[in-house]
Scaffold this active site. Structure first.
Site, PDB file in Angstrom:
ATOM      1  N   LYS A  11      -7.311   5.751   5.711  1.00 46.17           N
ATOM      2  CA  LYS A  11      -7.459   7.176   5.400  1.00 46.17           C
ATOM      3  C   LYS A  11      -8.249   7.883   6.509  1.00 46.17           C
ATOM      4  CE  LYS A  11      -7.282   6.373   0.385  1.00 46.17           C
ATOM      5  NZ  LYS A  11      -7.942   6.647  -0.919  1.00 46.17           N
ATOM      6  N   TYR A  51       0.927  10.762  -3.908  1.00 49.00           N
ATOM      7  CA  TYR A  51      -0.003  10.706  -5.036  1.00 49.00           C
ATOM      8  C   TYR A  51       0.557  11.417  -6.275  1.00 49.00           C
ATOM      9  CZ  TYR A  51      -3.824   8.725  -2.226  1.00 49.00           C
ATOM     10  OH  TYR A  51      -4.624   7.900  -1.454  1.00 49.00           O
ATOM     11  N   PHE A  59      -9.267  15.647  -9.754  1.00 49.32           N
ATOM     12  CA  PHE A  59      -9.613  15.403  -8.348  1.00 49.32           C
ATOM     13  C   PHE A  59      -8.413  15.516  -7.404  1.00 49.32           C
ATOM     14  CE2 PHE A  59      -8.861  11.248 -10.365  1.00 49.32           C
ATOM     15  CZ  PHE A  59      -7.897  10.701  -9.538  1.00 49.32           C
ATOM     16  N   ARG A  87      -4.259  -5.498  -2.371  1.00 52.71           N
ATOM     17  CA  ARG A  87      -5.171  -4.768  -3.274  1.00 52.71           C
ATOM     18  C   ARG A  87      -6.500  -5.502  -3.372  1.00 52.71           C
ATOM     19  NH1 ARG A  87      -4.184   0.409  -5.404  1.00 52.71           N
ATOM     20  NH2 ARG A  87      -5.240  -0.204  -7.313  1.00 52.71           N
ATOM     21  N   THR A  93     -10.954   0.641  -6.679  1.00 58.26           N
ATOM     22  CA  THR A  93     -10.882   2.059  -6.331  1.00 58.26           C
ATOM     23  C   THR A  93     -12.284   2.627  -6.089  1.00 58.26           C
ATOM     24  OG1 THR A  93      -8.872   2.264  -7.653  1.00 58.26           O
ATOM     25  CG2 THR A  93     -10.026   4.312  -7.107  1.00 58.26           C
ATOM     26  N   ARG A 104     -13.452  -2.159   0.943  1.00 55.99           N
ATOM     27  CA  ARG A 104     -14.287  -1.096   0.350  1.00 55.99           C
ATOM     28  C   ARG A 104     -15.700  -1.592   0.061  1.00 55.99           C
ATOM     29  NH1 ARG A 104      -9.329   0.829  -3.549  1.00 55.99           N
ATOM     30  NH2 ARG A 104      -8.428   2.435  -2.177  1.00 55.99           N
ATOM     31  N   ASN A 114     -13.039   6.327   0.316  1.00 57.21           N
ATOM     32  CA  ASN A 114     -12.905   4.874   0.152  1.00 57.21           C
ATOM     33  C   ASN A 114     -12.003   4.218   1.199  1.00 57.21           C
ATOM     34  OD1 ASN A 114     -10.437   5.565  -0.880  1.00 57.21           O
ATOM     35  ND2 ASN A 114     -10.770   4.721  -2.929  1.00 57.21           N
ATOM     36  N   HIS A 117      -5.885   2.833   1.642  1.00 58.15           N
ATOM     37  CA  HIS A 117      -4.948   2.841   0.521  1.00 58.15           C
ATOM     38  C   HIS A 117      -4.108   1.569   0.560  1.00 58.15           C
ATOM     39  CE1 HIS A 117      -1.633   3.989  -2.143  1.00 58.15           C
ATOM     40  NE2 HIS A 117      -0.851   3.474  -1.210  1.00 58.15           N
ATOM     41  N   GLU A 128       6.731   3.725  -1.335  1.00 56.01           N
ATOM     42  CA  GLU A 128       5.794   4.274  -0.349  1.00 56.01           C
ATOM     43  C   GLU A 128       6.258   3.986   1.077  1.00 56.01           C
ATOM     44  OE1 GLU A 128       1.838   4.308  -3.216  1.00 56.01           O
ATOM     45  OE2 GLU A 128       1.938   2.808  -1.630  1.00 56.01           O
TER      46      GLU A 128
END
Ligand code: DAT
Ligand code: MG
Length: 151
Positions: A11, A51, A59, A87, A93, A104, A114, A117, A128
């Site tokens: 990100k 998203y 948010f 993941r 998250t 993270r 964070n 993704h 995706e």
């Protein structure tokens, strides 16, 4: 065989903080195969699609604006169980719930910053990858080290 793919993205905060190399390196060292890589500042349209399942969340507007605030690095990684393992390598998250040793858990504190993704299922991953890459931007090739990674 072992050709599952996932979509991993650094990100804007991760790019600014110089974490691109470290994140790529973790997947490479694990034995996963890089099949696609590019940098760009994403459009609002693409992010709202990416998203889409979070559209009703309070948010959501902040999330989309943050994700548009600078370039992101998009990647396709391939290998056995890579969606679930990816993941787990990312962490939770909420970075505060992420174990040290995860991306993270090692690099961030707040949920809205964070760093990365990762797709949450094989179906989502395929969607995706289609959203973020053209077909000819995802490479099909045989990893020479395959026999040293898999038994
Ligand atoms: P993940 O990125 O772990 O798949 P998600 O898909 O539920 O998590 O949410 C996407 C991103 O939105 C997440 O990485 C950070 C942000 N986010 C999620 N829940 C949030 C919340 N309660 N408050 C603020 N930002 C949130
Ligand atoms: Mg998600």
């Amino acid at each position: 065989k072992n050709a599952e793919r996932t979509y991993i993205m650094v990100k804007p905060d991760g790019v600014q903080r110089g974490l691109v190399g470290n994140i790529i390196s973790r997947f490479e060292k694990r034995g996963y195969q890089l099949c696609g890589l590019k940098m760009r500042t994403a459009s609002r349209e693409l992010l709202e699609e990416h998203y889409g399942d979070l559209k009703s969340k309070p948010f959501f507007p902040g999330l989309v604006n943050f994700m548009m605030s600078g370039p992101v690095v998009s990647m396709v990684w391939q290998g056995k169980d890579v969606v679930k393992q990816g993941r787990s390598m990312l962490g939770e998250t909420d970075p505060l719930k992420s174990k040290p040793g995860s991306i993270r858990g090692d690099f961030c504190i707040d949920m809205g910053k964070n760093v990365c993704h990762g797709s949450d299922s094989v179906d989502t991953a395929n969607e995706e990858i289609k959203m973020w890459f053209k077909d000819d931007e995802v490479m099909d090739y045989k990893l020479t080290a395959y026999k040293d990674i898999y038994e």
